[in-house]
Scaffold this motif. Structure first.
Motif, PDB file in Angstrom:
ATOM      1  N   GLY A   1       0.898  -1.200  -0.024  1.00 43.09           N
ATOM      2  CA  GLY A   1      -0.048   0.134  -0.020  1.00 43.09           C
ATOM      3  C   GLY A   1       0.874   1.153  -0.077  1.00 43.09           C
ATOM      4  O   GLY A   1       2.046   1.213  -0.565  1.00 43.09           O
ATOM      5  N   TYR A   2       0.255   2.425   0.403  1.00 41.78           N
ATOM      6  CA  TYR A   2       0.952   3.684   0.691  1.00 41.78           C
ATOM      7  C   TYR A   2       1.894   3.614   1.997  1.00 41.78           C
ATOM      8  O   TYR A   2       0.908   3.292   3.073  1.00 41.78           O
ATOM      9  CB  TYR A   2       0.015   4.796   0.605  1.00 41.78           C
ATOM     10  CG  TYR A   2      -0.588   4.819  -0.852  1.00 41.78           C
ATOM     11  CD1 TYR A   2       0.062   5.515  -1.777  1.00 41.78           C
ATOM     12  CD2 TYR A   2      -1.960   4.713  -1.244  1.00 41.78           C
ATOM     13  CE1 TYR A   2      -0.451   5.918  -3.143  1.00 41.78           C
ATOM     14  CE2 TYR A   2      -2.588   4.735  -2.500  1.00 41.78           C
ATOM     15  CZ  TYR A   2      -1.855   5.337  -3.380  1.00 41.78           C
ATOM     16  OH  TYR A   2      -2.309   5.470  -4.597  1.00 41.78           O
ATOM     17  N   LEU A   3       2.909   4.121   2.079  1.00 44.07           N
ATOM     18  CA  LEU A   3       3.677   4.049   3.086  1.00 44.07           C
ATOM     19  C   LEU A   3       4.098   5.347   3.333  1.00 44.07           C
ATOM     20  O   LEU A   3       4.745   6.256   2.999  1.00 44.07           O
ATOM     21  CB  LEU A   3       5.014   3.512   2.742  1.00 44.07           C
ATOM     22  CG  LEU A   3       6.087   3.263   3.936  1.00 44.07           C
ATOM     23  CD1 LEU A   3       5.491   2.684   5.231  1.00 44.07           C
ATOM     24  CD2 LEU A   3       7.293   2.705   3.486  1.00 44.07           C
ATOM     25  N   GLN A   4       3.222   5.898   4.405  1.00 45.39           N
ATOM     26  CA  GLN A   4       3.314   7.259   4.824  1.00 45.39           C
ATOM     27  C   GLN A   4       3.757   7.396   6.366  1.00 45.39           C
ATOM     28  O   GLN A   4       2.634   7.065   7.167  1.00 45.39           O
ATOM     29  CB  GLN A   4       2.215   8.141   4.670  1.00 45.39           C
ATOM     30  CG  GLN A   4       2.147   9.505   5.119  1.00 45.39           C
ATOM     31  CD  GLN A   4       0.826  10.318   4.831  1.00 45.39           C
ATOM     32  OE1 GLN A   4      -0.276   9.979   5.195  1.00 45.39           O
ATOM     33  NE2 GLN A   4       0.646  11.606   3.919  1.00 45.39           N
ATOM     34  N   PRO A   5       4.819   7.324   6.931  1.00 47.45           N
ATOM     35  CA  PRO A   5       4.995   7.460   8.179  1.00 47.45           C
ATOM     36  C   PRO A   5       4.452   8.362   9.201  1.00 47.45           C
ATOM     37  O   PRO A   5       4.033   9.502   8.654  1.00 47.45           O
ATOM     38  CB  PRO A   5       6.664   7.666   8.443  1.00 47.45           C
ATOM     39  CG  PRO A   5       7.328   7.332   7.047  1.00 47.45           C
ATOM     40  CD  PRO A   5       6.017   7.613   6.037  1.00 47.45           C
ATOM     41  N   ASP A   6       4.001   8.266  10.050  1.00 48.82           N
ATOM     42  CA  ASP A   6       3.016   9.048  10.986  1.00 48.82           C
ATOM     43  C   ASP A   6       4.159  10.280  11.294  1.00 48.82           C
ATOM     44  O   ASP A   6       3.850  11.504  11.315  1.00 48.82           O
ATOM     45  CB  ASP A   6       2.667   8.464  12.256  1.00 48.82           C
ATOM     46  CG  ASP A   6       1.418   9.341  13.080  1.00 48.82           C
ATOM     47  OD1 ASP A   6       0.973  10.349  12.365  1.00 48.82           O
ATOM     48  OD2 ASP A   6       1.472   9.161  13.991  1.00 48.82           O
ATOM     49  N   ARG A   7       5.318   9.677  11.930  1.00 48.75           N
ATOM     50  CA  ARG A   7       6.370  10.670  12.343  1.00 48.75           C
ATOM     51  C   ARG A   7       7.810  10.007  12.236  1.00 48.75           C
ATOM     52  O   ARG A   7       7.837   9.057  12.492  1.00 48.75           O
ATOM     53  CB  ARG A   7       6.109  11.051  14.085  1.00 48.75           C
ATOM     54  CG  ARG A   7       4.652  11.712  14.216  1.00 48.75           C
ATOM     55  CD  ARG A   7       4.889  11.648  15.766  1.00 48.75           C
ATOM     56  NE  ARG A   7       3.481  12.186  16.485  1.00 48.75           N
ATOM     57  CZ  ARG A   7       3.294  12.455  17.675  1.00 48.75           C
ATOM     58  NH1 ARG A   7       4.010  12.223  18.459  1.00 48.75           N
ATOM     59  NH2 ARG A   7       2.091  12.949  18.001  1.00 48.75           N
ATOM     60  N   ILE A   8       8.696  10.928  11.924  1.00 46.21           N
ATOM     61  CA  ILE A   8       9.967  10.948  11.860  1.00 46.21           C
ATOM     62  C   ILE A   8      10.800  11.391  12.755  1.00 46.21           C
ATOM     63  O   ILE A   8      10.832  12.713  12.847  1.00 46.21           O
ATOM     64  CB  ILE A   8      10.712  10.863  10.395  1.00 46.21           C
ATOM     65  CG1 ILE A   8      10.020   9.942   9.325  1.00 46.21           C
ATOM     66  CG2 ILE A   8      12.090  11.044  10.422  1.00 46.21           C
ATOM     67  CD1 ILE A   8      10.561  10.363   7.941  1.00 46.21           C
ATOM     68  N   LEU A   9      11.456  10.830  13.840  1.00 49.24           N
ATOM     69  CA  LEU A   9      11.843  11.559  14.977  1.00 49.24           C
ATOM     70  C   LEU A   9      13.149  12.222  14.501  1.00 49.24           C
ATOM     71  O   LEU A   9      13.861  11.317  13.939  1.00 49.24           O
ATOM     72  CB  LEU A   9      12.153  10.584  16.155  1.00 49.24           C
ATOM     73  CG  LEU A   9      12.648  11.042  17.292  1.00 49.24           C
ATOM     74  CD1 LEU A   9      11.819  11.948  18.102  1.00 49.24           C
ATOM     75  CD2 LEU A   9      12.855   9.849  18.348  1.00 49.24           C
ATOM     76  N   VAL A  10      13.312  13.342  14.984  1.00 54.91           N
ATOM     77  CA  VAL A  10      14.538  14.294  14.756  1.00 54.91           C
ATOM     78  C   VAL A  10      15.007  14.372  15.944  1.00 54.91           C
ATOM     79  O   VAL A  10      14.491  15.187  16.917  1.00 54.91           O
ATOM     80  CB  VAL A  10      14.591  15.459  13.968  1.00 54.91           C
ATOM     81  CG1 VAL A  10      15.663  16.146  13.607  1.00 54.91           C
ATOM     82  CG2 VAL A  10      13.921  14.827  12.483  1.00 54.91           C
ATOM     83  N   GLU A  11      16.235  14.231  16.599  1.00 50.56           N
ATOM     84  CA  GLU A  11      16.664  14.610  17.784  1.00 50.56           C
ATOM     85  C   GLU A  11      18.099  14.692  18.111  1.00 50.56           C
ATOM     86  O   GLU A  11      18.948  14.144  17.157  1.00 50.56           O
ATOM     87  CB  GLU A  11      16.253  13.432  18.925  1.00 50.56           C
ATOM     88  CG  GLU A  11      17.018  12.140  18.862  1.00 50.56           C
ATOM     89  CD  GLU A  11      16.719  11.219  19.998  1.00 50.56           C
ATOM     90  OE1 GLU A  11      15.868  11.424  20.723  1.00 50.56           O
ATOM     91  OE2 GLU A  11      17.558  10.087  20.308  1.00 50.56           O
ATOM     92  N   THR A  12      18.485  15.577  19.064  1.00 51.54           N
ATOM     93  CA  THR A  12      20.070  15.350  19.459  1.00 51.54           C
ATOM     94  C   THR A  12      20.269  15.415  20.916  1.00 51.54           C
ATOM     95  O   THR A  12      19.392  15.787  21.546  1.00 51.54           O
ATOM     96  CB  THR A  12      20.576  16.735  18.857  1.00 51.54           C
ATOM     97  OG1 THR A  12      21.993  16.761  19.188  1.00 51.54           O
ATOM     98  CG2 THR A  12      20.134  17.684  19.355  1.00 51.54           C
ATOM     99  N   ARG A  13      21.410  14.890  21.423  1.00 49.33           N
ATOM    100  CA  ARG A  13      21.677  14.941  22.936  1.00 49.33           C
ATOM    101  C   ARG A  13      23.126  15.523  23.070  1.00 49.33           C
ATOM    102  O   ARG A  13      23.656  15.485  24.064  1.00 49.33           O
ATOM    103  CB  ARG A  13      21.799  13.610  23.496  1.00 49.33           C
ATOM    104  CG  ARG A  13      20.422  12.948  23.272  1.00 49.33           C
ATOM    105  CD  ARG A  13      20.325  11.410  24.047  1.00 49.33           C
ATOM    106  NE  ARG A  13      18.957  10.928  23.866  1.00 49.33           N
ATOM    107  CZ  ARG A  13      18.712  10.013  24.423  1.00 49.33           C
ATOM    108  NH1 ARG A  13      19.396   9.365  25.697  1.00 49.33           N
ATOM    109  NH2 ARG A  13      17.433   9.480  24.193  1.00 49.33           N
TER     110      ARG A  13
END
Length: 345
Positions: A149-161
């Motif tokens: 089907g269609y692949l649409q990620p709900d969220r892509i996490l972007v982070e830094t520590r």
């Protein structure tokens, strides 16, 4: 209660981070919290402060306030490290169900260096990405695809520590564009196409259907009734007899040929047939309910057919109504379908 709180949190986040293929991170959409190490470090500072007050020791005071200043500076630096970053989805990938689909993103940091950046989606993490000031970097994030089907990620996490791991600054990219997940190919049983090439070719076929036959090696999925058992007992060679009169046009891959088979299995069989015909560079067409792709050859034709199988019976996700990763319609009034997908089974 927890569900209500979670729903309100997601609604609040979605308003601050709406769906878009481009995101600039700033004060409005960056979140920051202490990590586990940061909590322990803060607890130790509190103990040091209490100890300094208890013993009235100036050196303990000095060390406590010095380390406290480091914590405050680290918090500002962690937030600054993500602030100003621009992230753009430039290509949503394609792949087969059960594999990973590459999403190509372009990161730019016009103000300052962005160090130790991490991207994550569904437990797949891209670690330690560095974006020099004023430059761009292309990043490939592999997103798992579980169903066609269609692949649409709900969220892509972007982070830094960065710099000391005492704080975690994060945000999300919620892509608007969707990738495509093809059906997982399954070895197809031998079936007769229901599509005829035309009246002239139909008349040229044998009337009784038994005048012409092809003999070929047995393949997994062939019906046992077609095996020449006498020949197998005599020679040990397992072969299949294909009678010309039993077949429709050999140029067509036909959805209706797999009568009584569940829709997802049919699409898996057709995907396998498309790949086989493509590898042998054979001419073929694809017949789906409400959609016909005329016979042709070449990689472009095979790509068009496999994409038609991937999205058959599904509606393309929109910005206001995302589908879960790899969502497919499996029947029922609540699932969306194209008009071409109705009555597919």
């Amino acid at each position: 209660m927890l569900k209500v709180i979670g729903d309100r949190w997601r609604h609040w986040v979605n308003r601050r981070v709406p769906r878009s293929d481009h995101r600039s991170f700033g004060q409005r959409n960056i979140f920051i919290m202490p990590t586990g190490a940061g909590v322990v470090f803060g607890f130790l500072l509190l103990i040091m402060l209490i100890t300094g007050i208890n013993y009235q020791n100036s050196l303990i005071y000095l060390l406590t306030f010095l380390l406290g200043a480091v914590v405050v500076a680290a918090m500002h630096q962690t937030h600054r490290n993500l602030s100003g970053l621009e992230l753009t989805l430039i290509q949503a990938g394609e792949g087969f169900a059960g594999e990973v689909v590459p999403f190509r993103l372009r990161a730019a940091s016009p103000r300052h260096d962005t160090l130790a950046l991490s991207l994550a989606c569904d437990e797949v993490v891209l670690h330690q990405q560095h974006i020099p000031s004023g430059q761009q970097a292309d990043l490939n994030l592999l997103v798992p695809a579980y169903q066609r089907g269609y692949l649409q990620p709900d969220r892509i996490l972007v982070e830094t520590r960065f710099p000391f791991g005492l704080f975690r600054a994060w945000s999300w990219l919620r892509p608007l564009s969707a990738g495509i997940v093809y059906p997982g190919p399954l070895a197809a049983p031998e079936v007769a196409s229901t599509v005829q090439d035309g009246e002239e070719q139909a008349k040229s076929r044998s009337i009784d259907g038994n005048d012409h036959a092809d003999i070929r090696p047995w393949r997994e999925g062939d019906m046992s009734q077609r095996v020449q058992w006498k020949r197998y007992a005599r020679t040990g060679e397992m072969v299949i007899t294909d009678w010309e009169g039993e077949q429709g046009s050999p140029q067509w891959l036909d959805y209706d040929a797999f009568a009584g088979v569940e829709r997802e299995l049919r699409l898996g069989y057709l995907a396998h047939q498309v790949l086989e015909r493509s590898r042998s560079n054979s001419r073929f067409g694809l017949n789906l309910p409400g959609q016909v792709i005329e016979p042709d050859t070449g990689a472009g034709h095979a790509s068009r057919c496999i994409k038609a199988l991937a999205v058959f019976g599904l509606e393309q996700p929109e910005g206001g109504g995302p589908l879960p990763t790899g969502t497919r319609a499996v029947g029922g009034a609540g699932h969306s379908r194209h008009a071409s997908g109705e009555g597919a089974l």
